[in-house]
Write a protein that holds these residues in place. Structure first.
Motif, short mmCIF file in Angstrom:
data_model
loop_
_atom_site.label_atom_id
_atom_site.label_comp_id
_atom_site.label_asym_id
_atom_site.label_seq_id
_atom_site.Cartn_x
_atom_site.Cartn_y
_atom_site.Cartn_z
N GLN A 80 17.00 -0.58 -6.87
CA GLN A 80 16.16 -1.25 -5.89
C GLN A 80 16.98 -1.80 -4.71
O GLN A 80 16.43 -2.05 -3.64
CB GLN A 80 15.35 -2.36 -6.56
CG GLN A 80 14.31 -1.81 -7.51
CD GLN A 80 13.67 -2.88 -8.37
OE1 GLN A 80 14.04 -4.05 -8.32
NE2 GLN A 80 12.70 -2.46 -9.17
N TYR B 18 8.66 -4.18 -19.96
CA TYR B 18 9.13 -2.93 -19.36
C TYR B 18 10.23 -2.33 -20.22
O TYR B 18 10.22 -1.14 -20.54
CB TYR B 18 9.63 -3.23 -17.93
CG TYR B 18 10.18 -2.04 -17.17
CD1 TYR B 18 9.33 -1.21 -16.46
CD2 TYR B 18 11.53 -1.78 -17.14
CE1 TYR B 18 9.83 -0.13 -15.73
CE2 TYR B 18 12.04 -0.71 -16.43
CZ TYR B 18 11.19 0.10 -15.72
OH TYR B 18 11.68 1.17 -15.01
N GLU C 143 16.67 -1.43 -11.77
CA GLU C 143 16.74 -2.68 -10.99
C GLU C 143 17.81 -2.58 -9.91
O GLU C 143 17.57 -2.94 -8.75
CB GLU C 143 17.02 -3.86 -11.92
CG GLU C 143 16.87 -5.20 -11.25
CD GLU C 143 15.43 -5.54 -10.89
OE1 GLU C 143 15.23 -6.29 -9.92
OE2 GLU C 143 14.49 -5.07 -11.57
N SER D 109 7.67 3.61 -3.75
CA SER D 109 6.57 2.74 -4.16
C SER D 109 5.52 2.58 -3.06
O SER D 109 4.35 2.34 -3.35
CB SER D 109 7.10 1.36 -4.56
OG SER D 109 7.89 1.47 -5.72
N SER E 158 8.67 -7.96 -17.12
CA SER E 158 10.02 -7.40 -17.11
C SER E 158 10.51 -7.12 -18.53
O SER E 158 11.06 -6.05 -18.81
CB SER E 158 11.00 -8.36 -16.41
OG SER E 158 10.66 -8.50 -15.06
N LYS F 123 5.37 -12.45 -14.52
CA LYS F 123 6.42 -11.60 -13.96
C LYS F 123 7.50 -11.30 -14.97
O LYS F 123 7.88 -10.15 -15.17
CB LYS F 123 7.04 -12.27 -12.73
CG LYS F 123 8.23 -11.47 -12.24
CD LYS F 123 8.59 -11.74 -10.85
CE LYS F 123 9.74 -10.90 -10.37
NZ LYS F 123 9.90 -9.58 -10.89
N ASP G 104 15.43 -10.61 -13.32
CA ASP G 104 14.88 -9.52 -14.13
C ASP G 104 15.94 -8.96 -15.07
O ASP G 104 15.62 -8.54 -16.19
CB ASP G 104 14.35 -8.38 -13.25
CG ASP G 104 13.02 -8.71 -12.60
OD1 ASP G 104 12.36 -9.68 -13.04
OD2 ASP G 104 12.64 -7.99 -11.66
N GLY H 137 9.39 -0.24 -9.34
CA GLY H 137 9.37 -1.51 -8.62
C GLY H 137 9.74 -1.28 -7.17
O GLY H 137 9.78 -0.15 -6.69
N ARG I 228 5.50 2.62 -8.01
CA ARG I 228 5.55 1.16 -7.95
C ARG I 228 5.63 0.56 -9.35
O ARG I 228 6.38 -0.37 -9.60
CB ARG I 228 4.35 0.61 -7.18
CG ARG I 228 4.42 -0.85 -6.86
CD ARG I 228 3.35 -1.36 -5.90
NE ARG I 228 2.06 -0.67 -5.91
CZ ARG I 228 1.70 0.28 -5.03
NH1 ARG I 228 2.51 0.67 -4.09
NH2 ARG I 228 0.51 0.84 -5.11
#
Length: 141
Positions: A92, A57, A89, A101, A54, A50, A119, A112, A108
């Motif tokens: 979100q 990304y 982020e 998403s 991040s 995960k 993150d 996200g 997605r």
């Protein structure tokens, strides 16, 4: 009148080989980063996967910013990519990325769906790593 297909009329086609090379390196870095992300996703799981995702990304965003602005300084590239990562982020928190998403795999992957405060730190790690590589590469003759 100049034809649109003549090199002088195409944006960024000024013949500067350094800019062309910077864009080529950024494109290769973007493809390599996507490959690294897919490899992490296929070969690892849990927190490592995960948070590596991040960080990668933001590394990908650095490569894309460097591709679009090949003359930008590494710090500007990294700061821009970090700002974009953080903006996505924080977006979100609105629920808009989650809604998009739900209807699109591409959304997605790019946006996200759920806010995750750690993150923000890992995006900074990715930006710092990309800045280090970019700055080192620019110092080379």
């Amino acid at each position: 009148m100049e034809k649109p297909t003549e090199p002088a009329s195409i944006p960024g086609a000024d013949g500067d080989p350094r800019r062309f090379m910077a864009r080529a390196v950024a494109a290769v870095a973007a493809v390599g980063t996507v490959g690294a992300g897919l490899a992490v996703r296929a070969g690892a799981d849990g927190a490592f996967a995960k948070y590596a995702g991040s960080a990668l990304y933001t590394v990908l965003l650095c490569a894309l910013v460097a591709f679009c602005a090949p003359r930008a300084r590494p710090l500007v590239v990294a700061a821009t990519a970090l700002g974009l990562s953080w903006a996505v982020e924080f977006a979100q928190l609105t629920g808009v990325p989650a809604e998009l998403s739900a209807h699109s795999a591409a959304a997605r992957l790019v946006l996200g769906s759920t806010f995750n405060a750690p993150d923000l730190f890992w995006y900074a790690v990715g930006a710092a790593a990309a800045w280090t590589v970019h700055a080192g590469a620019r110092r080379r003759p």
